[in-house]
Design an enzyme around this catalytic site. Structure first.
Site, PDB file in Angstrom:
ATOM      1  N   CYS A 186      -2.453   9.288   2.317  1.00 13.07           N
ATOM      2  CA  CYS A 186      -2.097   8.706   0.999  1.00 13.07           C
ATOM      3  C   CYS A 186      -3.090   9.057  -0.018  1.00 13.07           C
ATOM      4  CB  CYS A 186      -1.927   7.263   1.175  1.00 13.07           C
ATOM      5  SG  CYS A 186      -3.453   6.389   1.749  1.00 13.07           S
ATOM      6  N   GLU A 217       0.774  -1.025  -0.069  1.00 15.88           N
ATOM      7  CA  GLU A 217       0.038   0.021  -0.002  1.00 15.88           C
ATOM      8  C   GLU A 217       0.831   1.388  -0.190  1.00 15.88           C
ATOM      9  OE1 GLU A 217      -3.307   0.162   0.034  1.00 15.88           O
ATOM     10  OE2 GLU A 217      -3.709  -1.820   0.437  1.00 15.88           O
TER      11      GLU A 217
HETATM   12  P1  NAD Z   1       7.855   5.716   4.705  1.00 17.99           P
HETATM   13  O1  NAD Z   1       8.022   4.938   3.414  1.00 17.99           O
HETATM   14  O2  NAD Z   1       8.732   6.530   5.235  1.00 17.99           O
HETATM   15  O3  NAD Z   1       7.842   4.642   6.002  1.00 17.99           O
HETATM   16  C1  NAD Z   1       6.826   3.640   6.065  1.00 17.99           C
HETATM   17  C2  NAD Z   1       7.328   2.496   6.901  1.00 17.99           C
HETATM   18  O4  NAD Z   1       8.437   1.761   5.961  1.00 17.99           O
HETATM   19  C3  NAD Z   1       7.944   2.765   8.061  1.00 17.99           C
HETATM   20  O5  NAD Z   1       7.464   1.943   9.091  1.00 17.99           O
HETATM   21  C4  NAD Z   1       9.284   2.932   7.972  1.00 17.99           C
HETATM   22  O6  NAD Z   1      10.276   2.686   8.945  1.00 17.99           O
HETATM   23  C5  NAD Z   1       9.618   1.709   6.691  1.00 17.99           C
HETATM   24  N1  NAD Z   1      10.584   2.188   5.691  1.00 17.99           N
HETATM   25  C6  NAD Z   1      10.709   3.276   5.070  1.00 17.99           C
HETATM   26  N2  NAD Z   1      11.716   3.341   4.267  1.00 17.99           N
HETATM   27  C7  NAD Z   1      12.295   1.916   4.419  1.00 17.99           C
HETATM   28  C8  NAD Z   1      13.250   1.456   3.869  1.00 17.99           C
HETATM   29  N3  NAD Z   1      14.279   1.864   2.853  1.00 17.99           N
HETATM   30  N4  NAD Z   1      13.796   0.219   4.315  1.00 17.99           N
HETATM   31  C9  NAD Z   1      12.897  -0.596   5.031  1.00 17.99           C
HETATM   32  N5  NAD Z   1      11.942   0.170   5.693  1.00 17.99           N
HETATM   33  C10 NAD Z   1      11.691   1.244   5.530  1.00 17.99           C
HETATM   34  O7  NAD Z   1       6.334   6.422   4.818  1.00 17.99           O
HETATM   35  P2  NAD Z   1       5.892   7.255   5.966  1.00 17.99           P
HETATM   36  O8  NAD Z   1       6.456   8.806   5.822  1.00 17.99           O
HETATM   37  O9  NAD Z   1       5.744   7.039   7.093  1.00 17.99           O
HETATM   38  O10 NAD Z   1       4.301   7.676   5.274  1.00 17.99           O
HETATM   39  C11 NAD Z   1       4.103   8.354   4.178  1.00 17.99           C
HETATM   40  C12 NAD Z   1       3.901   7.529   2.950  1.00 17.99           C
HETATM   41  O11 NAD Z   1       3.161   6.467   3.338  1.00 17.99           O
HETATM   42  C13 NAD Z   1       3.284   8.492   2.088  1.00 17.99           C
HETATM   43  O12 NAD Z   1       4.122   7.828   0.559  1.00 17.99           O
HETATM   44  C14 NAD Z   1       1.937   7.561   1.857  1.00 17.99           C
HETATM   45  O13 NAD Z   1       1.216   8.017   0.375  1.00 17.99           O
HETATM   46  C15 NAD Z   1       2.279   6.459   2.130  1.00 17.99           C
HETATM   47  N6  NAD Z   1       1.049   5.824   2.799  1.00 17.99           N
HETATM   48  C16 NAD Z   1       0.154   4.831   1.966  1.00 17.99           C
HETATM   49  C17 NAD Z   1      -0.981   4.146   2.486  1.00 17.99           C
HETATM   50  C18 NAD Z   1      -1.703   3.262   1.386  1.00 17.99           C
HETATM   51  O14 NAD Z   1      -2.660   2.708   1.938  1.00 17.99           O
HETATM   52  N7  NAD Z   1      -1.419   3.328   0.317  1.00 17.99           N
HETATM   53  C19 NAD Z   1      -1.561   4.583   3.767  1.00 17.99           C
HETATM   54  C20 NAD Z   1      -0.551   5.354   4.473  1.00 17.99           C
HETATM   55  C21 NAD Z   1       0.314   5.902   4.023  1.00 17.99           C
END
Ligand code: NAD
Length: 457
Positions: free
Chosen positions: A245, A211
């Site tokens: 998102c 997601e």
């Molecule tokens: P993020 O990608 O920075 O982090 C999300 C999760 O992934 C966290 O738990 C983080 O620790 C982990 N993570 C991030 N990069 C990683 C990597 N390189 N390796 C391993 N783990 C990693 O996202 P955020 O800033 O917390 O949230 C915002 C983003 O999430 C936006 O892009 C938003 O659109 C998306 N989002 C999508 C949905 C959906 O259902 N499609 C819902 C909520 C948020």
């Protein structure tokens, strides 16, 4: 990361999933019912934790806990409806059917902006389907994870380990992705995160549910009810400080109503109440972090360098100088700018006029993400075109509603760079089970499928 501790966690989760899966699904549903009841009694306290960590305004935090409660109710009903199909067999005295079985351990990686709801989408379904969960929350929202875990511990008795929290950052998420003992990785976050984690899971041919980011658009047609439309746009673009998102990022307005619509939108943006999220009157709280503010400013500066006129987008100091409050930005553009093609996770709304509906749909679809989309119209031909195979290419398409604020009953998720996953309602539960196709011969002969002969001579 302490590798031994990590390994112990997975061992614990595996052990409890083996025990849990042998409980009949309706009994598993009963635990989820108790979980939902306890969430109801803790609603205010949990919402305060969301406001404290994710900085959401109070009504949105309460809404998020409500979403978790709704997921419990949904999952309880589902626990008696994990249906498999029965198909007519082509052979006499044969039965052909599907059985659904639990996967085992679900590794759930979540984002900061829905620190409880996304866990509930995953956990409620995973649990009624017979799985345990290891939850790696966003580093911004460990308190939300602890709060949910405490609620589960209170109602779960011998099944407390069904929810295990793995606090940490990228290293912990990668460990789950590399680990063959994790039967499904469900990851919510940026597209960049998905692109980094997907190859790790795919390398071990693991199951993956993604997601990821959106870049959502709405189309405003000449027949639109502008009162409703402006409200829908403002909530989608500025609500949650543009950090959903599904937040609205691009707006395509028919040229005949462009002037009127943009004027009203500007007035509405100017009147939004920006303030501390704990205050009842606040509609927009701060951004999650300085990094988030810097990313917004980078986009705005890049637009300014091109001479594009922007209203809003600047920082406002309110109370705590360490918090990053911003005025939502309204950016009127004459052409598609490069900045519009990626997701800046902040309240920036691009507005462009269009001449005909086909052009508007094309501009809407012409990005790499495919999460949410909307049309505001009272013309049935336009709305039906938008919903048809020639219309929106997104996982979510709304009519006379903004792009954000989905109900749990439908499957949630998007196409293309959004990752293709579906969570929450409808038949999303199938992601948390394995399908077994069963053929039973209760006759005395052994006819082969497709009429193949294999007789002894
Ligand atoms: P993020 O990608 O920075 O982090 C999300 C999760 O992934 C966290 O738990 C983080 O620790 C982990 N993570 C991030 N990069 C990683 C990597 N390189 N390796 C391993 N783990 C990693 O996202 P955020 O800033 O917390 O949230 C915002 C983003 O999430 C936006 O892009 C938003 O659109 C998306 N989002 C999508 C949905 C959906 O259902 N499609 C819902 C909520 C948020």
């Amino acid at each position: 990361m302490d590798k031994n501790k990590y390994s112990e966690l997975v061992t614990k989760s595996k052990a409890i999933s083996n025990k849990w899966r042998s409980l009949p699904a309706p009994q598993r549903g009963e635990y989820i019912r108790l979980f939902g009841e306890e969430l109801r009694t803790k609603k205010e306290a949990l919402a305060s934790t969301i406001t404290k960590e994710a900085r959401k305004i109070k009504t949105e935090s309460l809404g998020e806990v409500q979403e978790a409660i709704d997921m419990c109710d949904f999952a309880v009903g589902l626990s008696r409806q994990l249906y498999g199909l029965t198909m007519p067999s082509e052979r006499p005295n044969h039965r052909l059917q599907e059985l659904w079985h639990p996967l085992g351990v679900v590794g759930c990686i979540t984002a900061f902006n829905f620190p409880m709801a996304v866990f509930a989408w995953n956990f409620c379904l995973a649990a009624v389907c017979g799985n345990s969960i290891i939850w790696k929350p966003s580093p911004h929202s460990n308190g939300c994870a602890i709060g949910m875990k405490e609620v589960w511990d209170k109602v779960s008795g011998e099944f407390a380990d069904l929810v295990l929290v793995l606090e940490g950052g990228n290293e912990e998420a990668v460990a789950l992705c590399e680990d063959k003992r994790i039967d499904l990785i469900s990851a919510t976050g940026s597209t960049q995160m998905g692109k980094e984690l997907a190859p790790i899971v795919s390398a071990r041919l693991g199951k993956l549910l993604l997601e990821l980011g959106g870049n959502n658009a709405a189309i405003v047609c000449p027949s639109a009810d502008l009162d409703l439309t402006i409200k829908g746009i403002a909530f989608s673009a500025c609500g949650t400080t543009g950090q959903r998102c599904t937040s609205l990022r691009r707006l395509f307005v028919h040229e005949d109503i462009y002037e009127d619509c943009t004027k009203r939108l500007q007035k509405c943006f100017d009147e939004l109440v920006i303030g501390c999220p704990t205050k009842e009157s606040s509609q927009i709280g701060p951004l999650i972090s300085e990094a988030s503010f810097n990313s917004m400013q980078d986009t705005i500066n890049s637009l300014k360098d091109k001479g594009i006129n922007i209203s809003g987008g600047d920082r406002i100091e309110i109370e705590d100088p360490n918090e990053f409050y911003v005025k939502p930005a309204l950016v009127l553009v004459n052409q598609i700018e490069e900045e519009m093609l990626s997701e800046t996770f902040a309240p920036i709304l691009y507005v462009k006029s269009y001449k005909n509906i086909e052009e508007a749909i094309q501009m809407q679809n012409d990005v790499s993400q495919g999460l949410s989309s909307s049309i505001f119209t009272n013309d049935m031909r336009e709305s039906e075109l938008f919903l048809s195979e020639a219309g929106s290419d997104c996982g979510i398409a709304n009519v006379n509603i903004g792009t954000s604020g989905a109900e749990i009953g439908g499957a949630f998720g998007g196409e293309k760079d959004t990752g293709g996953g579906r969570e929450s309602g409808s038949d999303a539960w199938k992601n948390y089970m394995r399908r077994m196709t069963v053929t039973v011969n209760y006759g005395e002969d052994l006819p082969l499928a497709q009429g193949v002969e294999f007789d002894e001579n």
